[in-house]
Design an enzyme around this catalytic site. Structure first.
Site, PDB file in Angstrom:
ATOM      1  N   SER A  44       0.833  -1.199   0.000  1.00  0.00           N
ATOM      2  CA  SER A  44       0.000   0.000   0.000  1.00  0.00           C
ATOM      3  C   SER A  44       0.879   1.267   0.000  1.00  0.00           C
ATOM      4  CB  SER A  44      -0.932  -0.049   1.220  1.00  0.00           C
ATOM      5  OG  SER A  44      -1.896   0.929   1.174  1.00  0.00           O
ATOM      6  N   ASP A  55      -8.815  -6.378  -4.531  1.00  0.00           N
ATOM      7  CA  ASP A  55      -8.405  -5.088  -3.959  1.00  0.00           C
ATOM      8  C   ASP A  55      -8.891  -3.970  -4.884  1.00  0.00           C
ATOM      9  OD1 ASP A  55      -7.162  -2.851  -2.944  1.00  0.00           O
ATOM     10  OD2 ASP A  55      -5.154  -3.739  -2.864  1.00  0.00           O
ATOM     11  N   HIS A  90      -8.054  -5.093  -0.112  1.00  0.00           N
ATOM     12  CA  HIS A  90      -6.751  -4.488   0.140  1.00  0.00           C
ATOM     13  C   HIS A  90      -6.043  -5.142   1.330  1.00  0.00           C
ATOM     14  CE1 HIS A  90      -3.695  -1.492  -0.204  1.00  0.00           C
ATOM     15  NE2 HIS A  90      -3.963  -0.916   0.944  1.00  0.00           N
TER      16      HIS A  90
END
Lengths: 380, 205
Positions: free
Chosen positions: A154, A318, A351
């Site tokens: 991320s 995601d 995610h």
């Protein structure tokens, strides 16, 4: 009881820097601390160091526990340890809390030496570039000229990417996981709602709530609830909670559905332990990161000087950092004929999948890291 | 080794395939291997010709095997085209024994010609006499190179050498070289009848 593949009991350390650090915004930090942890042993030629960059709410506490009594280990403990995919028998792993954080590194809750008050609203807006710059200073401090790898998911993946751009000669491998070369408008929009929840909380006091002895809990709580929705996929939420009720329908606005009590619990927990000013800055760093900006939006041009080898990983469900965004990074690397592999992991968790111990995902990381050379043979 | 005749044979067929491909790939060139499996061809080309190779593979297990072999491997579905690759960005694009399993056959061939300056395509020749014989006997062909039953085969677009020649003609594709082999031996006489594996070196007209 200690698992035999755990790094065991760990302790954070603090590096103090007295040299002024000029941030991307132009603001200058006269001095700052970075709190960090290390696992494994730095080898003789210092060629086995791996830096782990954290995401929005992460910390330097990546693996292990602080005491036997600790309920939870570090946030990426399933990845890091002896014989784990990021094997501490082979690598010297570094976790660091980013500048602007609230877990020990200099940030809004730290004391501003100029005023002897908490920095609060006066703490500068920090960027991914600033973090990487400070992490490079930490590497210097530890006597490490070149990292074997930088790993991040991320927002952490953005830092890994930035390392290869800012310090091509100082990083051999980058593992960019569930990340993106910049945020889409929709992704930034979630950040804006989160920040507005915090900023409009009456107890935020423009960021100087410390002096008032209050915390903008409501804002932070809503920001976190929103975040959690976007980190999960529709399917994952469906599987975890579905429409399950905690009891009978009460025709009220209490947390009647299990999903609601999960979000409230996560929000409350986070609001009690995370700093609102840090949250604002972390989300802003996400928004601002855009290495292609200085190259007319051409990411391939932005990555021209990159020499590191890459593993890029995304997860099918995601939607906040979708596979398409990872593919942009892969394409830019291919355009520059760089060494890159890309895995698109079939995963239901959205995610959040990058933190899960999915077997195939971990096999991927293990296989890649097994091929990372350390010791006297690494030089090409 | 004697009791592993079949396995040894199939490896030899495969290696012959590789040997011919390596004759068509330039030393130190840039190669994209579509449907690269466990990366064996890439590994071969890397060690023999020092190519800069990339594989494309959809299957998780193959992807992982490829990674363990030390190859660069991009996970994507060839049916989605090659949008992640720039025009003419590779010296050679290889599609080895995968064409027959593609749904969008025309699209992938066009995409390969867009991305590669040259294209290598290999496929099992459905016109091979043993296949014809099995059909004459009223059964779908099953062989070492076509090991599937009709109900579990991934092969949806099987063709003969004559079919593919015609395809190239109709799609304005130049055949630079064609090599047909059966059990490691080159077949020059009646290749569409006597050849088991067809190999083509192509470029856009």
């Amino acid at each position: 009881m200690q698992e035999n593949n755990s790094v065991g009991i760990v302790a954070p350390q603090t590096a103090h820097f007295n040299t002024p650090l000029t941030l991307k915004s132009g603001a200058v930090l006269q001095q700052f601390d970075l709190v960090y942890e290390t696992y494994g042993t730095l080898n003789a030629d210092k060629s086995n160091a791996v830096l782990i960059c954290h995401a929005l709410s992460g910390t330097h506490h990546v693996a292990g526990k602080y005491s036997e009594a600790d309920k939870y280990p570090g946030w990426w403990d399933n990845l890091v340890g002896p014989n784990k995919p990021l094997d501490t028998n082979k690598f010297f792993v570094i976790g660091v809390n980013n500048l602007g954080g609230c877990h020990g590194s200099t940030g809004p809750i730290s004391t501003n030496p100029a005023t002897n008050q908490p920095w609060g609203s006066q703490f500068p807006v920090v960027t991914v570039e600033d973090w990487v710059k400070s992490q490079a200073l930490l590497a210097d401090y530890l006597g490490i000229q070149q990292l074997a790898a930088v790993v991040g998911g991320s927002l952490g993946g953005m830092q890994a990417l930035q390392w290869t751009i800012a310090y091509p000669e100082r990083v051999r491998h980058a593992l960019v996981i569930a990340s993106a070369p910049n945020l889409t408008a929709q992704n930034m929009a979630f950040n804006e709602v989160a920040r507005q929840a915090i900023i409009t909380d009456p107890e935020f006091h423009g960021g100087d709530f410390y002096a008032h002895g209050v915390l903008p809990r409501r804002g932070l709580r809503i920001a976190r609830m929103l975040g959690h929705i976007t980190y999960l996929s529709d399917d994952a939420m469906g599987a975890k909670f579905g429409r399950k009720l905690k009891g009978d329908i009460k025709y009220s606005f209490d947390a009647e559905f299990e999903m609601e009590s999960y979000l409230r619990y996560q929000g409350d927990k986070f609001a009690g332990e995370f700093d609102a000013n840090t949250y604002l800055r972390m989300t802003r760093a996400l928004d601002y990161y855009d290495p292609a900006l200085d190259f007319d939006g051409d990411l391939s041009a932005a990555l021209k000087k990159v020499t590191a080898k890459f593993l890029v990983v995304s997860f099918t469900s995601d939607w906040r950092f979708s596979p398409a965004r990872s593919r942009e990074i892969v394409k830019a690397l291919l355009d520059n004929e760089r060494t890159v592999s890309y895995a698109e992991v079939t995963a239901a968790h959205g995610h959040d999948a990058f933190l899960m111990p999915d077997k195939h995902y971990h096999d991927i990381l293990r296989a890649y890291l097994n091929n990372v050379e350390v010791g006297s043979h690494h030089a090409k | 080794m004697q009791n592993n005749v079949n396995i040894t044979n199939s490896i030899q067929i495969f290696r012959q395939d590789f040997a011919i491909i390596s004759g068509w790939v330039k030393f130190g060139s840039k190669v994209l291997d579509l449907g690269c499996g466990d990366g064996e061809l890439l590994q071969f080309l890397r060690s023999s010709l020092e190519v800069k190779g990339y594989g494309v593979e959809k299957d998780d297990a193959n992807w992982l095997a490829c990674m363990k072999n030390g190859s660069n491997v991009i996970q994507m579905d060839l049916e989605d085209g090659l949008s992640g690759f720039e025009d003419q960005s590779f010296d050679t694009v290889v599609l080895s024994q995968t064409l027959q399993a593609m749904h969008k056959t025309e699209e992938i061939v066009q995409e390969m010609l867009r991305v590669g300056r040259e294209v290598i395509v290999t496929f099992p020749n459905f016109g091979y006499w043993r296949n014809r014989l099995q059909i004459t006997n009223g059964r779908m062909p099953v062989s070492k190179i076509l090991p599937y039953q009709w109900y579990d085969t991934p092969n949806v677009h099987l063709c003969t050498i004559n079919d593919f020649d015609e395809f190239c003609k109709n799609h304005k594709i130049t055949i630079l070289e064609r090599c047909v082999i059966t059990d490691t031996k080159a077949v020059n006489f009646m290749p569409n009848l006597l050849g088991n594996l067809a190999m083509y070196r192509l470029k856009a007209k």
